[in-house]
Design a protein around this motif. Structure first.
Motif, mmCIF file in Angstrom:
data_model
loop_
_atom_site.group_PDB
_atom_site.id
_atom_site.type_symbol
_atom_site.label_atom_id
_atom_site.label_comp_id
_atom_site.label_asym_id
_atom_site.label_seq_id
_atom_site.Cartn_x
_atom_site.Cartn_y
_atom_site.Cartn_z
ATOM 1 N N LEU A 80 -8.917 -18.288 7.151
ATOM 2 C CA LEU A 80 -10.063 -17.541 6.638
ATOM 3 C C LEU A 80 -9.592 -16.345 5.816
ATOM 4 O O LEU A 80 -10.145 -16.022 4.783
ATOM 5 N N TYR A 81 -8.551 -15.685 6.321
ATOM 6 C CA TYR A 81 -8.013 -14.485 5.678
ATOM 7 C C TYR A 81 -6.521 -14.696 5.484
ATOM 8 O O TYR A 81 -5.716 -14.248 6.289
ATOM 9 N N CYS A 83 -2.679 -14.560 4.709
ATOM 10 C CA CYS A 83 -1.778 -13.414 4.671
ATOM 11 C C CYS A 83 -0.362 -13.921 4.884
ATOM 12 O O CYS A 83 -0.148 -15.078 5.242
ATOM 13 N N ASP A 189 2.937 -7.530 -17.474
ATOM 14 C CA ASP A 189 1.659 -8.169 -17.789
ATOM 15 C C ASP A 189 0.952 -7.466 -18.931
ATOM 16 O O ASP A 189 0.200 -8.063 -19.705
ATOM 17 N N ARG A 205 1.912 -2.517 -16.918
ATOM 18 C CA ARG A 205 1.544 -3.124 -15.634
ATOM 19 C C ARG A 205 2.435 -4.348 -15.417
ATOM 20 O O ARG A 205 2.630 -5.162 -16.325
ATOM 21 N N MET A 253 -5.157 3.717 -0.259
ATOM 22 C CA MET A 253 -5.433 2.404 0.321
ATOM 23 C C MET A 253 -4.089 1.723 0.565
ATOM 24 O O MET A 253 -3.232 2.243 1.218
ATOM 25 N N ASN B 66 -1.459 -7.777 9.073
ATOM 26 C CA ASN B 66 -1.337 -8.337 7.728
ATOM 27 C C ASN B 66 -2.677 -8.869 7.229
ATOM 28 O O ASN B 66 -3.019 -8.720 6.053
ATOM 29 N N LYS B 67 -3.433 -9.486 8.125
ATOM 30 C CA LYS B 67 -4.737 -10.023 7.708
ATOM 31 C C LYS B 67 -5.693 -8.886 7.359
ATOM 32 O O LYS B 67 -6.452 -8.977 6.398
ATOM 33 N N ILE B 68 -5.666 -7.827 8.150
ATOM 34 C CA ILE B 68 -6.544 -6.694 7.866
ATOM 35 C C ILE B 68 -6.169 -6.064 6.528
ATOM 36 O O ILE B 68 -7.033 -5.772 5.698
ATOM 37 N N LEU B 69 -4.884 -5.883 6.311
ATOM 38 C CA LEU B 69 -4.424 -5.286 5.055
ATOM 39 C C LEU B 69 -4.824 -6.149 3.861
ATOM 40 O O LEU B 69 -5.298 -5.640 2.842
ATOM 41 N N SER B 70 -4.625 -7.442 3.998
ATOM 42 C CA SER B 70 -4.958 -8.361 2.914
ATOM 43 C C SER B 70 -6.446 -8.316 2.611
ATOM 44 O O SER B 70 -6.869 -8.269 1.444
ATOM 45 N N GLU B 72 -8.518 -5.816 3.310
ATOM 46 C CA GLU B 72 -8.869 -4.501 2.771
ATOM 47 C C GLU B 72 -8.500 -4.391 1.304
ATOM 48 O O GLU B 72 -9.234 -3.825 0.503
ATOM 49 N N ARG B 73 -7.347 -4.932 0.941
ATOM 50 C CA ARG B 73 -6.915 -4.864 -0.456
ATOM 51 C C ARG B 73 -7.899 -5.592 -1.350
ATOM 52 O O ARG B 73 -8.256 -5.117 -2.427
ATOM 53 N N ALA B 76 -11.134 -3.562 -1.481
ATOM 54 C CA ALA B 76 -10.932 -2.309 -2.211
ATOM 55 C C ALA B 76 -10.785 -2.585 -3.701
ATOM 56 O O ALA B 76 -11.236 -1.807 -4.534
ATOM 57 N N LYS B 80 -13.562 -0.680 -5.831
ATOM 58 C CA LYS B 80 -13.214 0.371 -6.779
ATOM 59 C C LYS B 80 -13.980 0.221 -8.074
ATOM 60 O O LYS B 80 -14.222 1.184 -8.791
ATOM 61 N N GLU B 125 -19.157 -9.007 5.662
ATOM 62 C CA GLU B 125 -19.743 -9.843 6.702
ATOM 63 C C GLU B 125 -18.735 -10.898 7.130
ATOM 64 O O GLU B 125 -17.846 -11.282 6.374
ATOM 65 N N GLN B 142 -15.814 -21.193 4.345
ATOM 66 C CA GLN B 142 -14.557 -20.757 3.730
ATOM 67 C C GLN B 142 -14.252 -21.564 2.479
ATOM 68 O O GLN B 142 -13.831 -21.012 1.456
ATOM 69 N N LYS B 143 -14.515 -22.849 2.535
ATOM 70 C CA LYS B 143 -14.247 -23.706 1.365
ATOM 71 C C LYS B 143 -15.176 -23.357 0.218
ATOM 72 O O LYS B 143 -14.785 -23.398 -0.948
ATOM 73 N N LYS B 160 -7.141 -11.356 -14.768
ATOM 74 C CA LYS B 160 -6.130 -10.486 -14.197
ATOM 75 C C LYS B 160 -6.036 -9.183 -14.957
ATOM 76 O O LYS B 160 -5.534 -8.199 -14.457
ATOM 77 N N SER B 161 -6.521 -9.177 -16.231
ATOM 78 C CA SER B 161 -6.559 -7.924 -16.975
ATOM 79 C C SER B 161 -7.549 -7.001 -16.298
ATOM 80 O O SER B 161 -8.676 -7.376 -16.016
ATOM 81 N N ARG B 162 -7.139 -5.771 -16.017
ATOM 82 C CA ARG B 162 -7.986 -4.852 -15.265
ATOM 83 C C ARG B 162 -9.284 -4.590 -16.010
ATOM 84 O O ARG B 162 -10.345 -4.512 -15.419
#
Lengths: 287, 179
Positions: A80-81, A83, A189, A205, A253, B66-70, B72-73, B76, B80, B125, B142-143, B160-162
């Motif tokens: 699901l997540y 990593c 990039d 970047r 972050m 690691n899952k939480i960080l992934s 959150e990134r 975020a 942003k 959620e 998930q799929k 991928k360009s910001r």
């Protein structure tokens, strides 16, 4: 089942709940560091203090949900997540190569710090700055093709950094501000210039497997009059002096950031890299 | 099978610890439960290795981190670029291809897909809650989200360009609010 290595974490029971919570909070500031053993002991101590008679029933209910909703054939090869999973550790009691290197490095670092007054160095941080380059630079000894500019070697194996350097130099910045090293795998990039009435901003970047690394330089026509505000996480800013320049390290972050001003240039390096890698990147700027 | 018993024992002993860790970080019980369940799902997927691991508890903690960080990134990254409703109104004026992007999003994503992406990626959620509401399994949900992300990547290869990502996120908000 339980980890028998408790001798390093004796005394956690003496800490208050708030202190234990703070350890957890501080662990997030070092997200790349594997403190899982310590964190597990902290969680165990907290669990004992907040024991709830309903915990057993709650866990059983959660297990039922796990078996019926998550642990099904449909999700066999899925996450699901997604990593990165932890690498397999060595056998208990064995000392890995990395641990030996860190131990030796820690001892040598202590010797250097204690030797500062003897050798008359002006600043401990200058020594740390240089030490960081030496500690983390691994070389097989064979000479690499390089281009040397102002005493800094830019490897021709990484033309991207040389291109950034040339772009920055084209704006008449004479101070060393472009790193000569970035972690392997990052590829350029984007490289762009933006002209404003007060400064020229050069932004580059780099990307690697979805991770970003950015170098930003604002070259002012007159002394730097910055009105930039950088978002940051709650942790303190770490100031490291390298080559007489104060560099400010902090997190926002999941990104490590470093900002500094040299001459008429405001510099920022930010990226999805470890603090150690960021230190090495910054250190590679200077001869 | 001994590995299955091992996983169940590990679950019963460590579930509350991991949940407490995630909740302290996320302040979101539902999402925390989802993440912890996914950690144990990873444990099942790697049960042979975990059974022989010298520190399975540490493995669980680090995997959760690691899952939480992934997660959150990713949130975020999009958060942003979130725009206020005032900023969204500025998009009403046609400019530099934004309307074309808007039309592409409308063609690429259905209303339901837009809503699902918003709820899971930006709304925090859990897959469990959303899937129960939709009457589908967690993995079907998930799929769907994976397919939505893939559609956006194919529709916007320069994403991928910001700059383009910022425009896309603005348009997603615009599409969600003014649907």
């Amino acid at each position: 089942m339980h980890n028998k290595k408790t001798q390093h974490f004796d005394g956690l029971e003496q800490l208050s709940t708030q202190e234990l919570e703070e350890i957890l909070h501080n662990d997030w500031a070092q997200s790349e560091t594997d403190n899982s053993e310590m964190i597990y002991r902290v969680l165990s101590t907290l669990e004992q203090r907040t024991f709830d008679t309903k915990q057993g029933a709650n866990t059983s209910a959660a297990w039922q949900v796990f078996q019926t909703q998550y642990n099904t054939p449909e999700g066999q090869d899925l996450s699901l997540y997604p990593c990165e999973l932890p690498a397999q550790k060595g056998k208990p009691g064995s000392t890995g190569m990395l641990r030996r290197i860190c131990t030796v490095a820690a001892v040598l670092c202590l010797v250097v710090i204690l030797a500062v007054p003897v050798f008359g160095s002006q600043s401990v941080f200058q020594i740390i700055g240089r030490w960081t380059q030496e500690l983390f630079y691994f070389s097989d000894g064979s000479p690499e093709p390089t281009v040397t500019v102002a005493g800094v070697n830019y490897s021709t194996d990484n033309p991207d950094l040389l291109e950034v350097f040339n772009t920055v130099s084209g704006r008449n910045s004479s101070s060393p501000i472009v790193p000569s090293w970035i972690p392997e795998g990052f590829e350029k990039d984007e490289l762009s210039e933006t002209q404003t009435p007060r400064y020229v901003r050069i932004t580059s970047r780099f990307l690697k497997d979805g991770k970003e690394l950015g170098l930003t330089y604002c070259i002012y026509a007159s002394p730097v009059d910055s009105d930039f505000v950088y978002e940051k996480s709650a942790e303190d800013v770490q100031i490291v002096e390298i080559a007489g320049v104060q560099h400010y390290f902090f997190r926002n972050m999941g990104m490590q950031m470093c900002c500094w001003i040299t001459g008429n240039v405001e510099c920022t390096i930010s990226g999805d890299v470890s603090r150690d890698d960021l230190l090495r990147i910054v250190g590679s700027i200077y001869p | 099978m001994k590995e299955d018993s091992f996983i169940e024992e590990l679950y019963r002993l460590e579930y509350n610890k991991l949940l407490g860790y995630a909740e302290r970080r996320l302040n979101n019980l539902e999402l925390s439960q989802d993440l912890v369940q996914d950690v144990f799902h990873e444990a099942v997927r790697h049960k042979e290795k975990l059974f022989l691991h010298p520190n399975p508890q540490g493995w669980l903690v680090q995997t959760l981190k690691n899952k939480i960080l992934s997660n959150e990134r990713e949130r975020a990254h999009y958060a942003k670029l979130f725009v206020s409703s005032e900023d969204v109104k500025e998009l009403a004026a046609p400019s530099d291809g934004t309307w074309e992007m808007m039309e592409t999003i409308r063609k690429v994503l259905t209303e339901e897909e837009l809503s699902l992406l918003w709820r899971i990626v930006l709304g925090g959620e859990s897959y469990l809650a959303v899937s129960c509401e939709l009457g589908i399994t967690v993995w079907a949900c998930q799929k769907r989200v994976s397919r939505i992300r893939q559609k956006l990547r194919e529709a916007f290869p320069d994403i991928k360009s910001r700059k383009n990502l910022k425009i896309l996120c603005q348009l997603l908000v615009f599409a969600a609010i003014y649907k």
